[in-house]
Motif scaffolding. Structure first.
Motif, PDB file in Angstrom:
ATOM      1  N   ALA A  65      49.269  34.749  26.958  1.00  0.00           N
ATOM      2  CA  ALA A  65      49.036  33.323  26.686  1.00  0.00           C
ATOM      3  C   ALA A  65      47.543  33.046  26.523  1.00  0.00           C
ATOM      4  CB  ALA A  65      49.618  32.470  27.810  1.00  0.00           C
ATOM      5  N   SER A  66      46.730  33.647  27.381  1.00  0.00           N
ATOM      6  CA  SER A  66      45.283  33.427  27.270  1.00  0.00           C
ATOM      7  C   SER A  66      44.741  34.044  25.980  1.00  0.00           C
ATOM      8  CB  SER A  66      44.548  33.987  28.490  1.00  0.00           C
ATOM      9  OG  SER A  66      44.555  35.404  28.493  1.00  0.00           O
ATOM     10  N   ASP A  67      45.321  35.156  25.561  1.00  0.00           N
ATOM     11  CA  ASP A  67      44.901  35.807  24.324  1.00  0.00           C
ATOM     12  C   ASP A  67      45.251  34.946  23.113  1.00  0.00           C
ATOM     13  OD1 ASP A  67      43.805  38.118  22.924  1.00  0.00           O
ATOM     14  OD2 ASP A  67      45.853  38.382  22.206  1.00  0.00           O
ATOM     15  N   GLU A  68      46.438  34.372  23.105  1.00  0.00           N
ATOM     16  CA  GLU A  68      46.820  33.489  22.004  1.00  0.00           C
ATOM     17  C   GLU A  68      45.924  32.246  21.980  1.00  0.00           C
ATOM     18  OE1 GLU A  68      48.972  33.986  19.400  1.00  0.00           O
ATOM     19  OE2 GLU A  68      49.065  36.014  20.217  1.00  0.00           O
ATOM     20  N   TYR A  69      45.596  31.717  23.144  1.00  0.00           N
ATOM     21  CA  TYR A  69      44.675  30.574  23.213  1.00  0.00           C
ATOM     22  C   TYR A  69      43.307  30.984  22.665  1.00  0.00           C
ATOM     23  CZ  TYR A  69      41.803  26.810  25.054  1.00  0.00           C
ATOM     24  OH  TYR A  69      40.916  25.771  25.170  1.00  0.00           O
ATOM     25  N   HIS A  70      42.838  32.156  23.055  1.00  0.00           N
ATOM     26  CA  HIS A  70      41.557  32.683  22.583  1.00  0.00           C
ATOM     27  C   HIS A  70      41.533  32.750  21.051  1.00  0.00           C
ATOM     28  CE1 HIS A  70      39.773  36.673  21.254  1.00  0.00           C
ATOM     29  NE2 HIS A  70      38.709  35.958  21.465  1.00  0.00           N
ATOM     30  N   GLN A  71      42.668  33.115  20.446  1.00  0.00           N
ATOM     31  CA  GLN A  71      42.726  33.247  18.988  1.00  0.00           C
ATOM     32  C   GLN A  71      42.539  31.910  18.268  1.00  0.00           C
ATOM     33  OE1 GLN A  71      45.845  35.669  17.244  1.00  0.00           O
ATOM     34  NE2 GLN A  71      46.001  36.818  19.156  1.00  0.00           N
ATOM     35  N   THR A  72      42.786  30.806  18.955  1.00  0.00           N
ATOM     36  CA  THR A  72      42.611  29.497  18.308  1.00  0.00           C
ATOM     37  C   THR A  72      41.147  29.216  17.996  1.00  0.00           C
ATOM     38  OG1 THR A  72      42.461  28.233  20.391  1.00  0.00           O
ATOM     39  CG2 THR A  72      44.674  28.560  19.446  1.00  0.00           C
ATOM     40  N   PHE A  73      40.244  29.961  18.597  1.00  0.00           N
ATOM     41  CA  PHE A  73      38.807  29.788  18.356  1.00  0.00           C
ATOM     42  C   PHE A  73      38.266  30.756  17.301  1.00  0.00           C
ATOM     43  CE2 PHE A  73      39.620  28.376  22.696  1.00  0.00           C
ATOM     44  CZ  PHE A  73      39.096  27.095  22.641  1.00  0.00           C
ATOM     45  N   ILE A  74      39.125  31.622  16.766  1.00  0.00           N
ATOM     46  CA  ILE A  74      38.715  32.637  15.806  1.00  0.00           C
ATOM     47  C   ILE A  74      39.034  32.139  14.394  1.00  0.00           C
ATOM     48  CG2 ILE A  74      38.964  35.063  15.134  1.00  0.00           C
ATOM     49  CD1 ILE A  74      37.892  34.544  18.030  1.00  0.00           C
TER      50      ILE A  74
END
Length: 156
Positions: A105-114
């Motif tokens: 979940a944190s990784d998918e959230y992180h991807q929103t900034f890429i």
């Protein structure tokens, strides 16, 4: 020492997942397209007449399969590290799954900034299924190893 190595493997694997997730959409797509092309060429080399696959559809499944595989390995590594730390049984399963899913979940959230990337709930679900499968495979391997050891001891 094995406990430390086990947790280092977890951290390094998480770092690899983070690194791959941090790639902008173009780089990520280029990497997965290359993998897709390689797999298709291998299949064509084995069964030339059998391959009539839409590249984009196959590419989609390769990307989703990569999610499953990455988190399968993470599930294995986390439950192994927990076992090495003395956490066993149902608690190891639940904690390993919790760590893996929270990381997904944190990784998918992180991807929103890429640039060009997005966070997808469906990817978290695929990651969770991959982790759960890895955890179950680990527990089955432990069980089989234990059964083999018991059989060896009975023969003596």
């Amino acid at each position: 020492m094995f406990k430390v190595i086990s947790w280092v493997a977890v951290i390094l694997w998480m770092a690899l997942i983070f690194y791959l997730s941090h790639q902008p959409a173009g780089e990520s797509s280029e990497l997965s397209s290359g993998v897709t092309a390689l797999i298709l060429s291998i299949i064509e080399g084995i069964v030339p007449a059998a391959v009539n696959v839409d590249f984009d559809i196959f590419h989609f499944y390769i990307r989703k399969g990569a999610h499953f595989a990455a988190y399968f390995v993470l599930g294995l590594f986390v439950v192994n590290a927990l076992y090495a730390s003395g956490v066993k049984g149902l608690r190891s399963v639940l904690v390993a799954l919790l760590i893996s899913v929270l990381y997904a979940a944190s990784d998918e959230y992180h991807q929103t900034f890429i640039p060009g990337r997005s966070g997808e709930v469906s990817d978290v679900l695929i990651d969770a299924i991959g982790s759960a499968t890895g955890i179950v495979c680990y527990l089955l391997a432990v069980k089989l190893k234990h059964l083999g050891t018991v059989r060896l001891l009975r023969k003596r």
